[in-house]
Write a protein that holds these residues in place. Structure first.
Motif, PDB file in Angstrom:
ATOM      1  N   TYR A 258      34.663 -26.327  41.084  1.00  0.00           N
ATOM      2  CA  TYR A 258      35.302 -26.088  39.788  1.00  0.00           C
ATOM      3  C   TYR A 258      35.797 -27.388  39.175  1.00  0.00           C
ATOM      4  CZ  TYR A 258      40.063 -26.230  41.898  1.00  0.00           C
ATOM      5  OH  TYR A 258      41.209 -26.583  42.537  1.00  0.00           O
ATOM      6  N   ASP A 259      35.905 -27.383  37.856  1.00  0.00           N
ATOM      7  CA  ASP A 259      36.522 -28.492  37.150  1.00  0.00           C
ATOM      8  C   ASP A 259      37.611 -27.956  36.239  1.00  0.00           C
ATOM      9  OD1 ASP A 259      35.073 -27.362  35.081  1.00  0.00           O
ATOM     10  OD2 ASP A 259      33.797 -29.090  34.730  1.00  0.00           O
ATOM     11  N   VAL A 260      38.421 -28.859  35.694  1.00  0.00           N
ATOM     12  CA  VAL A 260      39.593 -28.493  34.911  1.00  0.00           C
ATOM     13  C   VAL A 260      39.557 -29.206  33.572  1.00  0.00           C
ATOM     14  CG1 VAL A 260      42.114 -28.444  34.842  1.00  0.00           C
ATOM     15  CG2 VAL A 260      40.929 -28.197  37.038  1.00  0.00           C
ATOM     16  N   ILE A 261      39.677 -28.435  32.490  1.00  0.00           N
ATOM     17  CA  ILE A 261      39.707 -28.978  31.135  1.00  0.00           C
ATOM     18  C   ILE A 261      41.116 -28.779  30.584  1.00  0.00           C
ATOM     19  CG2 ILE A 261      38.868 -28.694  28.778  1.00  0.00           C
ATOM     20  CD1 ILE A 261      36.600 -27.759  31.632  1.00  0.00           C
ATOM     21  N   PRO A 262      41.843 -29.854  30.267  1.00  0.00           N
ATOM     22  CA  PRO A 262      43.223 -29.713  29.822  1.00  0.00           C
ATOM     23  C   PRO A 262      43.332 -29.062  28.453  1.00  0.00           C
ATOM     24  CG  PRO A 262      42.498 -31.992  29.599  1.00  0.00           C
ATOM     25  CD  PRO A 262      41.400 -31.259  30.312  1.00  0.00           C
ATOM     26  N   GLY A 263      44.498 -28.499  28.177  1.00  0.00           N
ATOM     27  CA  GLY A 263      44.733 -27.829  26.907  1.00  0.00           C
ATOM     28  C   GLY A 263      46.093 -28.187  26.319  1.00  0.00           C
ATOM     29  N   ILE A 264      46.302 -27.840  25.061  1.00  0.00           N
ATOM     30  CA  ILE A 264      47.589 -28.036  24.394  1.00  0.00           C
ATOM     31  C   ILE A 264      48.613 -27.089  25.010  1.00  0.00           C
ATOM     32  CG2 ILE A 264      48.830 -27.852  22.204  1.00  0.00           C
ATOM     33  CD1 ILE A 264      46.902 -30.166  22.243  1.00  0.00           C
TER      34      ILE A 264
ATOM     35  N   ALA B 273      42.783 -20.517  30.697  1.00  0.00           N
ATOM     36  CA  ALA B 273      44.209 -20.634  30.993  1.00  0.00           C
ATOM     37  C   ALA B 273      44.988 -20.839  29.700  1.00  0.00           C
ATOM     38  CB  ALA B 273      44.458 -21.798  31.948  1.00  0.00           C
ATOM     39  N   TRP B 274      45.993 -19.998  29.498  1.00  0.00           N
ATOM     40  CA  TRP B 274      46.853 -20.148  28.318  1.00  0.00           C
ATOM     41  C   TRP B 274      47.580 -21.481  28.405  1.00  0.00           C
ATOM     42  CZ3 TRP B 274      45.921 -16.620  24.815  1.00  0.00           C
ATOM     43  CH2 TRP B 274      46.724 -16.562  23.684  1.00  0.00           C
ATOM     44  N   GLY B 275      47.587 -22.255  27.328  1.00  0.00           N
ATOM     45  CA  GLY B 275      48.203 -23.578  27.363  1.00  0.00           C
ATOM     46  C   GLY B 275      47.354 -24.529  28.188  1.00  0.00           C
ATOM     47  N   ASP B 276      47.961 -25.114  29.211  1.00  0.00           N
ATOM     48  CA  ASP B 276      47.255 -26.043  30.086  1.00  0.00           C
ATOM     49  C   ASP B 276      47.321 -25.539  31.530  1.00  0.00           C
ATOM     50  OD1 ASP B 276      46.147 -28.994  30.380  1.00  0.00           O
ATOM     51  OD2 ASP B 276      47.558 -28.662  32.018  1.00  0.00           O
ATOM     52  N   PRO B 277      46.229 -25.656  32.292  1.00  0.00           N
ATOM     53  CA  PRO B 277      46.218 -25.123  33.666  1.00  0.00           C
ATOM     54  C   PRO B 277      47.215 -25.771  34.608  1.00  0.00           C
ATOM     55  CG  PRO B 277      43.984 -25.559  32.888  1.00  0.00           C
ATOM     56  CD  PRO B 277      44.902 -26.166  31.885  1.00  0.00           C
ATOM     57  N   SER B 278      47.785 -26.920  34.222  1.00  0.00           N
ATOM     58  CA  SER B 278      48.683 -27.630  35.133  1.00  0.00           C
ATOM     59  C   SER B 278      50.132 -27.181  35.031  1.00  0.00           C
ATOM     60  CB  SER B 278      48.628 -29.141  34.843  1.00  0.00           C
ATOM     61  OG  SER B 278      49.274 -29.439  33.609  1.00  0.00           O
TER      62      SER B 278
ATOM     63  N   HIS C 158      29.536 -22.484  39.815  1.00  0.00           N
ATOM     64  CA  HIS C 158      30.513 -23.424  39.266  1.00  0.00           C
ATOM     65  C   HIS C 158      31.475 -22.673  38.361  1.00  0.00           C
ATOM     66  CE1 HIS C 158      32.139 -27.335  38.255  1.00  0.00           C
ATOM     67  NE2 HIS C 158      32.178 -26.950  36.984  1.00  0.00           N
ATOM     68  N   ILE C 159      32.748 -23.088  38.399  1.00  0.00           N
ATOM     69  CA  ILE C 159      33.792 -22.476  37.590  1.00  0.00           C
ATOM     70  C   ILE C 159      34.450 -23.541  36.721  1.00  0.00           C
ATOM     71  CG2 ILE C 159      36.023 -21.277  37.616  1.00  0.00           C
ATOM     72  CD1 ILE C 159      33.810 -19.509  38.601  1.00  0.00           C
ATOM     73  N   HIS C 160      34.567 -23.264  35.412  1.00  0.00           N
ATOM     74  CA  HIS C 160      35.400 -24.073  34.530  1.00  0.00           C
ATOM     75  C   HIS C 160      36.779 -23.422  34.433  1.00  0.00           C
ATOM     76  CE1 HIS C 160      32.001 -26.431  33.171  1.00  0.00           C
ATOM     77  NE2 HIS C 160      31.411 -25.400  32.593  1.00  0.00           N
ATOM     78  N   VAL C 161      37.819 -24.208  34.604  1.00  0.00           N
ATOM     79  CA  VAL C 161      39.175 -23.755  34.284  1.00  0.00           C
ATOM     80  C   VAL C 161      39.540 -24.428  32.968  1.00  0.00           C
ATOM     81  CG1 VAL C 161      41.569 -23.601  35.044  1.00  0.00           C
ATOM     82  CG2 VAL C 161      39.718 -23.566  36.731  1.00  0.00           C
ATOM     83  N   ILE C 162      39.599 -23.641  31.904  1.00  0.00           N
ATOM     84  CA  ILE C 162      39.673 -24.188  30.553  1.00  0.00           C
ATOM     85  C   ILE C 162      41.042 -23.908  29.938  1.00  0.00           C
ATOM     86  CG2 ILE C 162      38.621 -24.210  28.261  1.00  0.00           C
ATOM     87  CD1 ILE C 162      36.095 -22.995  29.551  1.00  0.00           C
ATOM     88  N   GLY C 163      41.782 -24.958  29.621  1.00  0.00           N
ATOM     89  CA  GLY C 163      43.019 -24.799  28.874  1.00  0.00           C
ATOM     90  C   GLY C 163      42.691 -24.484  27.425  1.00  0.00           C
ATOM     91  N   ILE C 164      43.182 -23.347  26.944  1.00  0.00           N
ATOM     92  CA  ILE C 164      42.801 -22.902  25.596  1.00  0.00           C
ATOM     93  C   ILE C 164      43.945 -23.056  24.592  1.00  0.00           C
ATOM     94  CG2 ILE C 164      41.021 -21.330  26.417  1.00  0.00           C
ATOM     95  CD1 ILE C 164      43.005 -19.016  26.002  1.00  0.00           C
TER      96      ILE C 164
END
Length: 258
Positions: free
Chosen positions: A147-153, A119-124, A13-19
Motif C-alpha cells: 500500500y501507499d499513502v496520499i496525503p490530504g487537507i 480517508a477523511w482529511g489526512d490518513p496520518s 495494491h491499496i491506495h490510502v487516499i486523503g480526501i
C-alpha cells in the motif's frame, strides 16, 4: 511506498487516499490520479445516520474519475465497546476491522487488483486506516498486498483557513490532542482538539479563546469564534442541535490560553 509482504504469490495494491475535510476542491492532483488508478473502493458502513459520509466519498469519485468501471464495496463497521478500558476497546475494535478488511481485500480484489480506502482529511491524523492495514498480516495470512499513502487537507488546515488565523503564536508550539486528554490534563498554551464528544472546552477558563468548526468544507459547515465564557454555551447548543438533525458530527477547534 510502504509494503506489507505476506505469504502467497499475488500482488494486490491499496491506495490510502486523503480526501480532505469535506470540500471536493481540497482534492490534490496526486489524490485524483490515485482515484483513477483504483478499481475497488472500500468504505465502512457506519449505519443509516452516517450514510452521507459514504455518499460524499461516492460524489468525489463521480466528479474526478474519468472512466467508468470502478465499484464500491461497503463493509459493516463492527461496534466498539463503550465500557471498560478505552485503549483496550479500541485495540479490539481495530483487530475486528482488520479481519473484515483482510477478507474484503482477498475476496474483492483480483490477483493484481488495485483498491483504495478514502480517508477523511489526512490518513496520518486521528485516523485508524494505517494501523488497521498494518494489523492485517496476522488476520489473514494468505493475502499478499502493498500500500501507499496520499496525503490530504486536514480538518486543522480547513479550520484555520476558514477562520483566517495562523495555527501557532509566534515562536510557540501547538498541541494536537483529544477532548479526553484536554479534560484530564487541562490547557497549556495553544491546542487543537479533535474527537471531542463532550464539549471539553467548557472546562477551560472563561477567557480562553476558541475557534470552532463543524462539518468543515461541506454545505453543513458551522463556525464560531470568541471566548469560551461568551460562546461556549452557544457552541454546545449548536453542536447538540446539528448532531440531532444530521445523526453525526465532525468538529474541531483551536484553543489559546494566556
Amino acid at each position: 511506498m510502504v509494503s506489507i509482504r505476506l505469504t502467497g504469490t499475488v500482488s494486490r495494491h491499496i491506495h490510502v487516499i486523503g480526501i480532505g475535510a469535506g470540500d471536493p476542491d481540497y482534492m490534490t492532483v496526486q489524490a485524483i490520479d490515485a482515484l483513477n488508478d483504483t478499481q475497488v473502493f472500500f468504505a465502512m458502513d457506519k449505519g443509516e445516520t452516517k450514510s452521507d459520509l459514504v455518499g460524499l466519498r461516492r460524489e468525489i469519485c463521480a466528479r474526478f474519475i474519468r472512466a467508468p468501471g470502478y465499484r464500491f464495496v461497503e463493509l459493516a463497521d463492527p461496534p466498539r465497546a463503550k465500557d471498560g478500558d478505552y485503549r483496550e476497546a479500541v485495540a479490539d475494535w481495530h483487530a475486528e476491522r482488520a479481519r473484515i478488511w483482510a477478507a474484503a481485500i482477498r475476496d474483492e480484489l483480483g490477483p493484481d487488483g488495485v483498491g483504495a480506502f478514502l480517508a477523511w482529511g489526512d490518513p496520518s491524523l486521528y485516523d485508524s486506516t494505517l494501523r488497521i492495514l498494518d494489523a492485517i498480516g496476522s488476520a489473514v495470512p494468505d493475502v499478499d498486498f502493498s500500500y501507499d499513502v496520499i496525503p490530504g487537507i486536514t480538518a486543522v488546515q480547513a479550520l484555520t483557513a476558514r477562520h483566517r488565523i495562523p495555527l501557532n503564536e509566534v515562536g510557540e508550539p501547538v498541541l494536537l490532542t483529544t477532548g479526553r486528554q484536554l479534560r484530564e490534563t487541562g490547557l497549556s498554551g495553544s491546542a487543537v482538539v479533535m474527537l471531542d464528544a463532550n464539549c471539553s472546552f467548557l472546562t477551560c477558563p472563561p477567557d480562553t479563546r476558541i475557534w470552532w468548526g463543524a462539518y468543515l468544507g461541506t454545505d453543513k459547515e458551522l463556525l464560531v469564534a470568541g471566548k469560551v465564557g461568551e460562546v461556549g454555551a452557544r457552541i454546545e447548543a449548536l453542536r447538540t442541535e446539528a448532531r440531532t438533525r444530521h445523526g453525526w458530527i465532525m468538529d474541531t477547534y483551536l484553543l489559546r490560553g494566556h
